[in-house]
Each structure stands twice: as C-alpha cells, then as structure tokens.
Design an enzyme around this catalytic site. Structure first.
Site, short mmCIF file in Angstrom:
data_model
loop_
_atom_site.label_atom_id
_atom_site.label_comp_id
_atom_site.label_asym_id
_atom_site.label_seq_id
_atom_site.Cartn_x
_atom_site.Cartn_y
_atom_site.Cartn_z
N ASP A 156 20.07 -17.66 -3.42
CA ASP A 156 19.51 -17.58 -4.77
C ASP A 156 20.53 -17.89 -5.74
O ASP A 156 20.29 -17.44 -7.04
CB ASP A 156 18.91 -16.13 -5.11
CG ASP A 156 18.06 -15.71 -4.14
OD1 ASP A 156 17.10 -16.77 -3.64
OD2 ASP A 156 18.03 -14.73 -3.67
N GLN A 190 20.16 -20.53 1.81
CA GLN A 190 20.75 -19.08 1.72
C GLN A 190 22.21 -19.20 1.27
O GLN A 190 22.77 -20.22 0.69
CB GLN A 190 20.70 -18.16 3.05
CG GLN A 190 19.20 -17.94 3.34
CD GLN A 190 18.49 -18.87 4.00
OE1 GLN A 190 18.94 -19.50 4.95
NE2 GLN A 190 17.11 -18.78 3.65
N LYS A 250 20.68 -23.17 -6.20
CA LYS A 250 21.00 -24.71 -5.52
C LYS A 250 19.81 -25.59 -6.03
O LYS A 250 19.92 -26.74 -5.99
CB LYS A 250 21.03 -24.48 -4.14
CG LYS A 250 22.00 -23.49 -3.42
CD LYS A 250 22.16 -23.53 -2.19
CE LYS A 250 21.16 -22.53 -1.30
NZ LYS A 250 21.25 -21.19 -1.81
N GLY A 307 13.50 -20.52 -0.58
CA GLY A 307 12.63 -21.16 -1.59
C GLY A 307 12.97 -21.27 -2.86
O GLY A 307 13.78 -20.48 -3.52
N HIS A 308 12.63 -22.36 -3.72
CA HIS A 308 12.52 -22.51 -4.94
C HIS A 308 11.67 -23.22 -5.36
O HIS A 308 10.69 -23.97 -4.79
CB HIS A 308 13.98 -23.12 -5.35
CG HIS A 308 14.18 -24.51 -4.89
ND1 HIS A 308 14.88 -24.76 -3.45
CD2 HIS A 308 13.66 -25.74 -5.19
CE1 HIS A 308 14.97 -25.88 -3.31
NE2 HIS A 308 14.10 -26.76 -4.13
P1 IMP Z 1 15.72 -13.25 7.13
O1 IMP Z 1 16.50 -14.54 6.63
O2 IMP Z 1 14.52 -13.22 6.71
O3 IMP Z 1 16.07 -12.69 8.38
O4 IMP Z 1 16.40 -12.25 6.19
C1 IMP Z 1 17.66 -11.67 6.37
C2 IMP Z 1 18.42 -11.29 5.15
O5 IMP Z 1 18.84 -12.61 4.35
C3 IMP Z 1 17.78 -10.41 3.99
O6 IMP Z 1 18.79 -9.58 3.41
C4 IMP Z 1 17.11 -11.45 3.23
O7 IMP Z 1 16.77 -10.97 1.86
C5 IMP Z 1 18.06 -12.56 2.94
N1 IMP Z 1 17.72 -13.83 2.77
C6 IMP Z 1 16.92 -14.79 3.61
N2 IMP Z 1 16.71 -15.73 2.86
C7 IMP Z 1 17.09 -15.78 1.70
C8 IMP Z 1 17.21 -16.29 0.45
O8 IMP Z 1 16.76 -17.64 0.53
N3 IMP Z 1 17.67 -16.01 -0.56
C9 IMP Z 1 18.30 -15.05 -0.50
N4 IMP Z 1 18.24 -14.10 0.39
C10 IMP Z 1 17.76 -14.43 1.68
#
Ligand code: IMP
Length: 416
Positions: free
Chosen positions: A14, A220, A17, A41-42
């Site tokens: 977040d 991420q 990007k 996502g954005h």
């Molecule tokens: P997962 O990717 O859904 O398995 O989540 C694992 C960790 O990554 C969690 O803390 C989520 O909040 C974080 N996370 C996954 N995708 C994003 C993103 O696009 N932005 C911020 N945090 C993310």
C-alpha cells in the site's frame, strides 16, 4: 535488446505503487505482474469512471499497452474474470502464463478456516486463499493454468486431490466439490481465459529481443516478502526484485532501472511487528489524512512513522536505483515529523532489521513540520523544512528520491 524497468514496494504494501505504475504504464509497451494474487489492489479513476485492479496489470488502462501475468502469480479464475469484465476487449492485450497456479474457491475457505483456528495468533490475511494456493504449489500438489485447457482432466485431478486429503478438508469444514458442477465451472473458466493462456516466458524473451519497453509491476511490499519480511506475518510470495526474475522467467541481467516505492510515513494491514507504529492521536491523523483503509478488505491500516532502518534493508534487498516517495502531503500540518533512525534491542542500539523485529523499540529523530506540500510540482517550491526532511531521508537510506508525489493527481508529482 531491452531491459525491463521494475517497480517494487519497500514497506508493508500500500505504498501507492498504483499511481506510479499507472503513470509509467503510459510510456511502456508491456506491463507484467510477477507475484501475488488478488490480495493486492488499487482503484483508479479515469474520466470519472472507477476501475478496481487486483491482478490485471495496470497497462490495461493504456489502450496501446499489453499485459502479462507471469508464472509467479496465483490466479483465481473467478475473480480474474470479474476484473476483466470492466474492460471491453482484451484479445491480443492480455497474456496469462500457463505455469501460473490456479487459486480455487476452496483455497479461500482453507485460508479463512486456518485464520479462525489460529485465534489471536492469526496473520490477518486477506482471506483470499493466497497462502493455501502457494502452499499447494510448493508442496507440488497445485494446479497450473495450462491445465485449465483440459477441464475434464483437471476436474478428475481435483476430485482425486479432495479424496486424498479428505480428513484435512473435513477438519477445515470444506466440502468436496460436486464433480459435474466443478467440470462446468472449469469449462466456464476455459471459455473466457483459454485464449489468453500461453507460454509467457517465451513471450518475455521475444519482446526483449524486439526492444520493447517493459515495466515489471510488483505487488505488496518488501516487509511482506516470504523470506525477507516479518515472517510469519507476511504474504506467501517473493515480493522483492528477485521475484521478478523467477516469476516471469527472465534473468537478473534483464532488469534495468529499479524504482522502489515508499510512503513518507508507514502503514501496515494485518498483524505482525511494526516498530514505528503510532498508537496515539498522530497515528489517527495519518490514517484520516491518508485515507488509510484497505482497498481489498476495507480494513483500517495501522499507521506510524517512516522507518529508515527497514527502508535501508529494503533498498539493499531490492537493488533500488531510486525511491519514489509517496503521499508527502499527508504529513502537511504536523508540528513535527518523526523518523525511526535505529532500533533498541536488549538495551543495545542497532541499525539493521533483527531476526525478531517484534523485540525492537524504535529510536526516533524529530524534524520540524511544514504547512503545505499538497499539489507542489517542483522540488524547489517545497517548504524548506519538507526539503530538509527529504534530504535527511536520502542520506539515511543512501538513495535518491527521484520521484515525490504530493497528491493523488497524476500531475502532482515532482521528478528530480
Ligand atoms: P495474504 O497475502 O492474504 O496471505 O495476507 C498476508 C499478509 O499480507 C496480511 O498481513 C495482509 O494484510 C498482507 N497483505 C496482503 N496483500 C496486501 C496488500 O496488497 N497490501 C497490504 N498488505 C497486504
């Protein structure tokens, strides 16, 4: 032969990007995703119309750019198709790796069940099934996108997989799919996605040989990387620069300029260590001014100060050539702005990311604040205190901040 420009997140995701990738997508022929899934996502607004992007590369918003989803990605056909319908015709503009792994609805159910079972040790995942899908890949029991081209065979394989793992699925409360329904579902996915599935590694090599301008879009951030982040509070993919190579089938020499994206402060969603988190009024103000609520899950983001120690780690791991500093304007109006310059662990001051970041207490340095940077487009037009803040950050992380963003608007960007 061209080299590919790379964009990576340097914090916990977040970082903003989206704005930079969208901007750069205007001047690139191909935009390629190499890791993650629809957990990212954005949202972009163009001519008053809102587009939500999770997995389709941002090149989709530039009518002349083409888009590649690499083998390093986990792709939920159901969610991908939902995203595709926002756009008119993607024929010839969208290429999906036959080696990318398929994320099916049961992966999301397992993700959510595991989080429930973990109780207060939960990771705080997005619940989209990312961990289980990558888990299957690494355990060598996953299903690749190329298999969608033969739905009968893939159906039989998934049914056998459920039979073999029945006790696990029962414990998670996940029902086995009905064979005929699964076949119909997979056939439907093939009908829409089939023509886009191809060998994207060969395609990457071809477009480089043709000297195309290529942008690699990270998802991420570094501190969520499966190896270099705050394990186990991370996502399940390689989010750092190296992931671009394995996730697209290119080699390190194919990478050109690396732009790392960082916010002028810091946020994190989900659980896990975040030393510079501010639990007080200033953290609340950052959340309010920065609209820090998740795009994918709507969760409020944890907010805090720029962490120069974690940033140095990220700059080195990714080989960052320049940093793009986002959302500087969110700090407008603060009397003083803090930066975490070192950590204290067991009474000792350290300047690197330790094995257990949880044990680190931040050591701050304060900088005088400023009134307004919002909308400023020239570095020299920034308030002196904001300039000093940026220069101090550059010195601490040893990297130039070549791009500075002062509002969500595309034009409110300083290029140095
Ligand atoms: P997962 O990717 O859904 O398995 O989540 C694992 C960790 O990554 C969690 O803390 C989520 O909040 C974080 N996370 C996954 N995708 C994003 C993103 O696009 N932005 C911020 N945090 C993310």
């Amino acid at each position: 032969m061209s080299k590919a420009d790379l964009i990576v997140g340097l914090q916990w995701g977040d970082e903003g990007k989206g704005k930079i990738v969208d901007h750069m997508a205007q001047t690139h022929d191909y935009v390629c995703r190499f890791a993650g899934g629809h957990n990212a996502g954005h949202t972009i607004v163009i001519d008053g119309k809102k587009y939500a992007l999770h997995l389709i590369p941002s090149g989709v918003l530039n009518p002349t750019a083409k888009n590649i989803v690499g083998n390093g990605v986990v792709l939920s056909p159901k969610d991908f198709i939902k995203e595709m319908v926002q756009f008119d015709n993607l024929d010839g503009r969208l290429f999906l790796s036959d080696k990318a792994h398929v994320l099916l609805p049961y992966h999301a159910l397992i993700d959510q069940a595991k989080e429930r079972l973990k109780g207060d040790k939960a990771i705080g995942t997005t619940g989209k099934g990312i961990g289980p899908a990558y888990g299957d890949k690494i355990a060598r029991v996953g299903h690749r996108l190329g298999e969608l081209l033969n739905p009968e065979k893939l159906t039989a394989k998934i049914v056998a997989y459920f039979e073999m793992n029945k006790p696990v699925f029962d414990a998670m409360g996940v029902d086995a799919p009905v064979e005929s329904e699964l076949l119909a579902e997979l056939q439907g996915y093939k009908d829409v996605l089939g023509k886009h599935i191809t060998d994207t590694t060969q395609l990457m090599w071809k477009i480089m040989d043709e000297d195309k301008k290529i942008l690699l879009e990270g998802a991420q951030g570094t501190m969520l990387d499966i190896d270099h982040g705050t394990y186990p509070y991370v996502t399940s993919s390689t989010t750092v620069s190296a992931g671009a190579c394995s996730g697209l089938g290119i080699n390190p020499k194919d990478i050109g300029k690396v732009t790392g994206i960082a916010k002028a402060y810091c946020t994190r969603v989900g659980n896990g260590p975040f030393p510079s988190e501010d639990f007080g009024a200033e953290g609340d103000l950052l959340r309010k001014n920065g609209h820090e609520f998740g795009t994918t899950t709507g969760r409020p983001r944890r907010c805090g100060w720029f962490d120069a120690v974690a940033m140095r780690h990220a700059v080195r791991v990714n080989g960052v050539d320049q940093v793009s500093l986002m959302k500087l304007d969110v700090l407008d109006g603060f009397d003083e702005v803090k930066v975490c310059v070192a950590y204290e662990v067991d009474g000792k001051e350290i300047n690197y990311v330790p094995y257990e970041l949880e044990d680190a207490t931040p050591i701050y340095k304060s900088f005088p604040g400023w009134d307004k940077t919002e909308g400023v487009r020239e570095f020299d037009a920034l308030p002196d205190t904001a300039k000093s803040y940026i220069k101090a950050l550059e010195e601490m992380i040893g990297t130039k901040m070549g791009i500075i963003s002062t509002s969500p608007e595309r034009e409110d960007t300083i290029i140095r």
